[in-house]
Design a protein around this motif. Structure first.
Motif, PDB file in Angstrom:
ATOM      1  N   LEU A  81      -7.742 -13.347 -12.165  1.00  0.00           N
ATOM      2  CA  LEU A  81      -7.406 -14.707 -11.728  1.00  0.00           C
ATOM      3  C   LEU A  81      -6.486 -14.735 -10.506  1.00  0.00           C
ATOM      4  N   TYR A  82      -6.139 -13.558  -9.973  1.00  0.00           N
ATOM      5  CA  TYR A  82      -5.356 -13.523  -8.747  1.00  0.00           C
ATOM      6  C   TYR A  82      -6.296 -13.358  -7.554  1.00  0.00           C
ATOM      7  N   GLU A  83      -5.787 -13.694  -6.378  1.00  0.00           N
ATOM      8  CA  GLU A  83      -6.561 -13.511  -5.160  1.00  0.00           C
ATOM      9  C   GLU A  83      -6.551 -12.047  -4.759  1.00  0.00           C
ATOM     10  N   GLU A  84      -7.593 -11.624  -4.022  1.00  0.00           N
ATOM     11  CA  GLU A  84      -7.697 -10.234  -3.576  1.00  0.00           C
ATOM     12  C   GLU A  84      -6.472  -9.816  -2.763  1.00  0.00           C
ATOM     13  N   VAL A 124       8.544   8.683  -7.793  1.00  0.00           N
ATOM     14  CA  VAL A 124       8.806  10.116  -7.645  1.00  0.00           C
ATOM     15  C   VAL A 124       7.744  10.819  -6.817  1.00  0.00           C
ATOM     16  N   ASN A 125       6.481  10.514  -7.048  1.00  0.00           N
ATOM     17  CA  ASN A 125       5.408  11.215  -6.340  1.00  0.00           C
ATOM     18  C   ASN A 125       4.445  10.252  -5.655  1.00  0.00           C
ATOM     19  N   GLY A 126       4.996   9.160  -5.105  1.00  0.00           N
ATOM     20  CA  GLY A 126       4.119   8.250  -4.392  1.00  0.00           C
ATOM     21  C   GLY A 126       4.818   6.982  -3.949  1.00  0.00           C
ATOM     22  N   LEU A 127       4.003   6.020  -3.555  1.00  0.00           N
ATOM     23  CA  LEU A 127       4.540   4.734  -3.129  1.00  0.00           C
ATOM     24  C   LEU A 127       3.549   3.621  -3.446  1.00  0.00           C
ATOM     25  N   ALA A 128       4.065   2.399  -3.475  1.00  0.00           N
ATOM     26  CA  ALA A 128       3.257   1.200  -3.712  1.00  0.00           C
ATOM     27  C   ALA A 128       3.391   0.307  -2.493  1.00  0.00           C
ATOM     28  N   TYR A 129       2.263  -0.188  -2.002  1.00  0.00           N
ATOM     29  CA  TYR A 129       2.321  -0.979  -0.781  1.00  0.00           C
ATOM     30  C   TYR A 129       1.251  -2.064  -0.769  1.00  0.00           C
ATOM     31  N   GLN A 130       1.306  -2.867   0.260  1.00  0.00           N
ATOM     32  CA  GLN A 130       0.461  -4.052   0.395  1.00  0.00           C
ATOM     33  C   GLN A 130      -1.003  -3.686   0.663  1.00  0.00           C
ATOM     34  N   PHE A 131      -1.888  -4.379  -0.005  1.00  0.00           N
ATOM     35  CA  PHE A 131      -3.317  -4.258   0.261  1.00  0.00           C
ATOM     36  C   PHE A 131      -3.673  -5.034   1.528  1.00  0.00           C
ATOM     37  N   VAL A 132      -4.465  -4.424   2.398  1.00  0.00           N
ATOM     38  CA  VAL A 132      -4.910  -5.081   3.623  1.00  0.00           C
ATOM     39  C   VAL A 132      -6.384  -5.432   3.467  1.00  0.00           C
ATOM     40  N   PRO A 133      -6.731  -6.724   3.436  1.00  0.00           N
ATOM     41  CA  PRO A 133      -8.140  -7.114   3.253  1.00  0.00           C
ATOM     42  C   PRO A 133      -9.011  -6.630   4.412  1.00  0.00           C
TER      43      PRO A 133
END
Length: 345
Positions: free
Chosen positions: A60-63, A106-115
Motif C-alpha cells: 500500500l506504499y508508493e514505489e 555493521v556490514n552495509g547501508l540503507a539508502y533511498q530507492f531511485v525510480p
C-alpha cells in the motif's frame, strides 16, 4: 534533501547472508518504525557483482518509498574504504548527485530507492540517454570538496594496493589452475609501470570521479528524462579521462562482455562534446575534442588492468555466483589486444 552526517544513524546489526530478510527487518525497525513487519515485501536484486542488494517496501506504499539495503560483499573492505564511501554519498547528495543515505549498519547501508531502470548495452547508445549521462558526469566532475585545493589522482596508489592484495596462491585448486592462463603479478606490475610512464606525458584534469560507472550504476527515469548515478564505493579524486574511459569500456556489458560494443569514434565525439559544454561552459573546439578523445582512449588501457586485478581479488574472496577469473581474463586480453595500437598513437 541535503543530509547531515551526524543525522545518519549507525545500527549495530549484521545482516547475514543466511538470514537476509529477518536481519533487514532489524534495520527497518530503526529507520522505518511505522512499517508493519508482516506487510513488508522484500525483493533480492541481482544486478551487482560486488554486494547483495535487497529492496524493501510495505504493501500500500508508493514505489518511491522503497528502501534499499546493501549488504557488503565478503572481504570487500580489502578494496573499499567504507567511511569514505559514506562521506561521498553525503557530499554528493548535497549536489543532487546521489540518493539519500538513511543509515549504516555493521556490514552495509540503507539508502533511498531511485525510480527508473538501469541502463543496458542497447539503451546506453541512444543519444537522448548518453547525452544525459555525459552531462551528469560533467556535473560530478565539477564537485568541490572542502579543504582540497590541489587534488591528486588516487588510481596508481589504489591499483598497487589491489595488486598487493591478489593472493600469491589462490585457495581453490581450480582458480590456481585457471590463473596460470593469466599474466603473472610481476607482469601486471610491469604493465602498470609502462602505462604510468605513458599516461604521465599528458596533462589531464584531476577531478572528483565516480570511478565505477558501469551500466548497472546508472538509473534512467524516462518520465522525468533524468539519470542518477548510484554506488559511489570507488568514488574519489582521479583523472578526468579515467572516469570517461571507464564508462566507455562498460558499453561492453558485464555478464556477457563484448568489446565490439565499445563506442565508435562518432559516438564518443558526440558524447565528449556534450560533456565539455557542461564541464567548461563553452562549445569545445575541434582541437579540444580531439585531444580529449586521444587521452580517454589511452586511459581505457588502465581501466582494463585495474578491473582485471579487481577480478582476481574477487575470485579469491567473493561469495557471489559470478566467474571472476573469466572476467579478469577478458579485461587482460582486451588490454593486450589494444595496447600496441593505443600506445603508438
Amino acid at each position: 534533501m541535503e543530509q547531515n552526517a551526524s543525522r545518519v544513524p549507525h545500527i549495530g546489526v549484521t545482516v547475514k547472508q543466511t538470514d537476509v530478510y529477518s536481519d533487514s527487518l532489524k534495520v527497518l525497525k530503526v529507520i522505518r518504525p511505522q512499517w508493519k513487519p508482516e506487510a513488508i515485501k522484500f525483493k533480492l536484486l541481482t544486478d551487482g557483482i560486488t554486494n547483495n542488494l535487497v529492496a524493501c517496501l510495505p504493501e500500500l506504499y508508493e514505489e518511491d518509498d522503497t528502501v534499499l539495503i546493501r549488504i557488503y560483499g565478503n572481504k570487500t573492505d580489502l578494496l573499499i574504504d567504507r567511511q569514505a564511501e559514506n562521506r561521498n554519498i553525503l557530499l554528493l547528495n548535497k549536489y543532487g548527485l546521489a540518493p539519500s543515505l538513511y543509515a549504516t549498519f555493521v556490514n552495509g547501508l540503507a539508502y533511498q530507492f531511485v525510480p527508473g531502470c538501469t541502463l543496458n548495452t542497447e539503451n546506453v547508445r541512444r543519444p537522448e540517454i548518453y547525452h544525459l549521462v555525459a552531462t551528469n558526469m560533467a556535473k560530478l566532475h565539477k564537485v568541490k570538496v572542502d579543504g582540497v585545493e590541489h587534488p591528486k589522482a588516487n588510481i596508481w596508489k589504489k591499483a598497487r594496493k589491489f595488486l598487493d592484495t591478489v593472493p600469491d596462491a589462490f585457495s581453490k585448486e581450480e582458480t590456481r589452475k585457471r590463473f596460470l592462463e593469466l599474466p603473472s603479478k610481476s607482469r601486471i606490475n610491469q604493465e602498470l609501470e609502462l602505462l604510468r610512464r605513458e599516461l604521465d606525458r599528458f596533462n589531464n584534469d584531476v577531478v572528483f570521479c565516480h570511478n565505477d560507472l558501469l551500466l548497472g550504476n546508472i538509473i534512467w527515469n524516462e518520465s522525468s528524462n533524468h539519470v542518477t548515478f548510484i554506488d559511489y564505493e570507488y568514488a574519489g579524486f582521479n583523472y578526468q579521462a579515467f572516469d570517461i574511459a571507464n564508462h566507455f569500456a562498460e558499453f561492453a556489458g558485464v555478464d556477457e562482455v563484448d568489446y565490439s560494443r565499445y563506442p565508435s569514434k562518432t559516438l564518443q565525439m558526440d558524447w565528449l562534446s556534450t560533456y565539455l559544454v557542461e564541464f567548461t561552459g563553452n562549445i569545445p573546439t575541434k582541437a579540444e575534442l580531439d585531444s580529449l578523445y586521444v587521452i580517454v582512449n589511452k586511459f581505457v588501457l588502465l581501466t582494463h588492468l585495474f578491473w582485471g586485478i579487481w577480478g582476481l581479488i574477487q575470485a579469491e574472496h567473493s561469495y557471489i555466483d559470478f566467474d571472476f577469473i573469466k572476467y579478469a581474463k577478458t579485461r587482460f586480453d582486451e588490454y593486450f589486444s589494444r595496447k600496441e595500437h593505443l600506445i603508438a598513437t
